[in-house]
Design a protein around this motif. Structure first.
Motif, PDB file in Angstrom:
ATOM      1  N   ASP A 108       1.235  -0.873   0.177  1.00 47.58           N
ATOM      2  CA  ASP A 108       0.024   0.536   0.196  1.00 47.58           C
ATOM      3  C   ASP A 108       0.514   1.018   0.386  1.00 47.58           C
ATOM      4  OD1 ASP A 108      -1.961  -1.012  -0.056  1.00 47.58           O
ATOM      5  OD2 ASP A 108      -2.530  -0.811   2.165  1.00 47.58           O
ATOM      6  N   THR A 130       2.731   1.893  -3.295  1.00 42.45           N
ATOM      7  CA  THR A 130       1.481   2.293  -4.766  1.00 42.45           C
ATOM      8  C   THR A 130       1.201   3.926  -4.022  1.00 42.45           C
ATOM      9  OG1 THR A 130       0.108  -0.792  -4.269  1.00 42.45           O
ATOM     10  CG2 THR A 130      -0.974   1.626  -5.433  1.00 42.45           C
ATOM     11  N   ASP A 131       1.281   3.874  -3.063  1.00 38.47           N
ATOM     12  CA  ASP A 131       0.858   5.506  -2.347  1.00 38.47           C
ATOM     13  C   ASP A 131       2.109   6.392  -2.846  1.00 38.47           C
ATOM     14  OD1 ASP A 131      -1.697   6.585  -1.119  1.00 38.47           O
ATOM     15  OD2 ASP A 131       0.290   7.474  -0.147  1.00 38.47           O
ATOM     16  N   GLN A 187       3.334   5.759  -5.769  1.00 42.40           N
ATOM     17  CA  GLN A 187       3.567   5.595  -7.093  1.00 42.40           C
ATOM     18  C   GLN A 187       5.152   5.373  -7.560  1.00 42.40           C
ATOM     19  OE1 GLN A 187       3.315   9.203  -8.171  1.00 42.40           O
ATOM     20  NE2 GLN A 187       0.313   9.879  -8.593  1.00 42.40           N
ATOM     21  N   ASP A 239       6.135  -2.979 -10.193  1.00 47.53           N
ATOM     22  CA  ASP A 239       4.924  -3.784 -10.297  1.00 47.53           C
ATOM     23  C   ASP A 239       4.904  -5.111  -9.197  1.00 47.53           C
ATOM     24  OD1 ASP A 239       5.846  -7.722 -11.222  1.00 47.53           O
ATOM     25  OD2 ASP A 239       6.942  -5.361 -12.585  1.00 47.53           O
ATOM     26  N   LEU A 240       3.932  -5.444  -8.977  1.00 46.58           N
ATOM     27  CA  LEU A 240       3.913  -6.120  -7.538  1.00 46.58           C
ATOM     28  C   LEU A 240       4.284  -7.367  -7.702  1.00 46.58           C
ATOM     29  CD1 LEU A 240       1.455  -6.610  -5.209  1.00 46.58           C
ATOM     30  CD2 LEU A 240      -0.210  -7.018  -6.588  1.00 46.58           C
TER      31      LEU A 240
END
Ligand SMILES: [Zn+2]
Length: 315
Positions: free
Chosen positions: A279, A282-283, A285, A289-290
């Protein structure tokens, strides 16, 4: 042994060497040179010894010039190769935290402990074998021990939190700190552009959040300009890294305690801390990739959960 060895000169006679534990960019050790004297801070595992020897050869440093081998603590990614290095460097002294000394002299217990954490197959692949160090060549570093490294002052600091046998080294010349795992782990792949990602390795079995926060304050009291972390490399934007590391130590402890009544708490802790890292990235940016994020930190979060699970049993 990788096809190519990777090392980087960082200035001030300090070289970061990739010890190639499992993948590039995971674990480093540092070669420090001053006026013809050389030393290693952290040693990698016995598998990485040939890499360190190659770097010495490329730099034209004789084995006889290595005066000190300095594992920050006795976890094997930091100290596993130290015994073998001591055999190869006839003039070297092993400097080690007083709580770690007996494990370097007789590594049997250390080996058992790591086998329990990693399992036999992974242990053999990652760490190879352990070589005992003769007691006469081992010097214990009390808190605030000052080493005169051929005219360069190195200060050894007792820094519990990740492990009770952990020291950090302040190097006056570079205004830098060699922090082992005490200033967290921060991988190059997750530090692109403005993104910064750092986490506390809470590897079993001596995680101590309160002590860790005190150790960080202590390190910052030296007003360092830079840190040299084992996982991985040199970092200079210390205030923002420190803020993130401190809050993650606190949130790990909170998460573990919130989940302490769960029947499946270790797994739930692992999922929770992995998800909060994802998280956060992702936040930020983060453009990784995951699948790659999970490849980079998945194993760490599994070990972190093991360490947090153990910590809960001590409360
Ligand atoms: Zn480590």
């Amino acid at each position: 042994m990788p096809d190519r060895i990777h090392y980087q000169e960082l200035g001030n006679g300090i070289t970061c060497i990739d010890t190639y534990l499992d993948r590039p960019g995971l674990a480093a050790c540092y070669l420090i040179e001053h006026e013809g004297m050389a030393g290693f801070i952290d040693s990698g595992t016995s598998n990485s010894v040939p890499i360190l020897l190659q770097v010495l050869e490329k730099k034209g440093i004789a084995k006889e010039s290595v005066a000190y081998v300095m594992p920050t603590h006795v976890h094997l990614d930091h100290a596993g190769g130290a015994g073998e290095l001591m055999q190869l460097f006839p003039n070297a002294t092993l400097l080690i935290h007083p709580r770690g000394a007996r494990h370097m002299i007789d590594p049997a217990k250390l080996e058992q402990g790591s086998l329990a954490v990693y399992g036999e197959e992974a242990f053999g692949k990652m760490f190879g074998r352990l070589t005992p160090v003769p007691a006469v060549r081992v010097q214990e570093t009390e808190d605030e021990f000052e080493l005169d490294f051929n005219g360069r002052k190195l200060v050894f600091l007792d820094t519990p939190g990740h492990a009770r046998h952990h020291y950090c080294i302040y190097d006056e010349q570079s205004q830098g700190l060699f922090t082992g795992d005490t200033f967290g782990a921060s991988y190059p792949e997750l530090n692109k552009g403005k993104n910064r990602f750092i986490f506390p390795p809470t590897t079993p079995i001596q995680f101590d959040p309160a002590a860790w926060l005190v150790s960080l304050d202590r390190l910052m009291s030296f007003k360092p300009e830079r840190i040299y972390v084992t996982h991985f490399g040199m970092h200079e934007n210390l205030p923002s890294l420190l803020m993130l590391l401190r809050s993650t130590i606190e949130s790990y402890a909170d998460t573990a305690q919130e989940l302490s009544d769960s029947n499946n708490r270790e797994k739930e802790i692992e999922e929770s801390i992995l998800q909060s890292s994802i998280d956060y990235l992702t936040d930020q940016q983060c453009e990784v990739d995951l699948t790659t994020i999970k490849m980079l930190i998945g194993r760490d979060m599994e070990l972190n959960a093991q360490g947090l699970e153990h910590w809960l049993t001590t409360l």
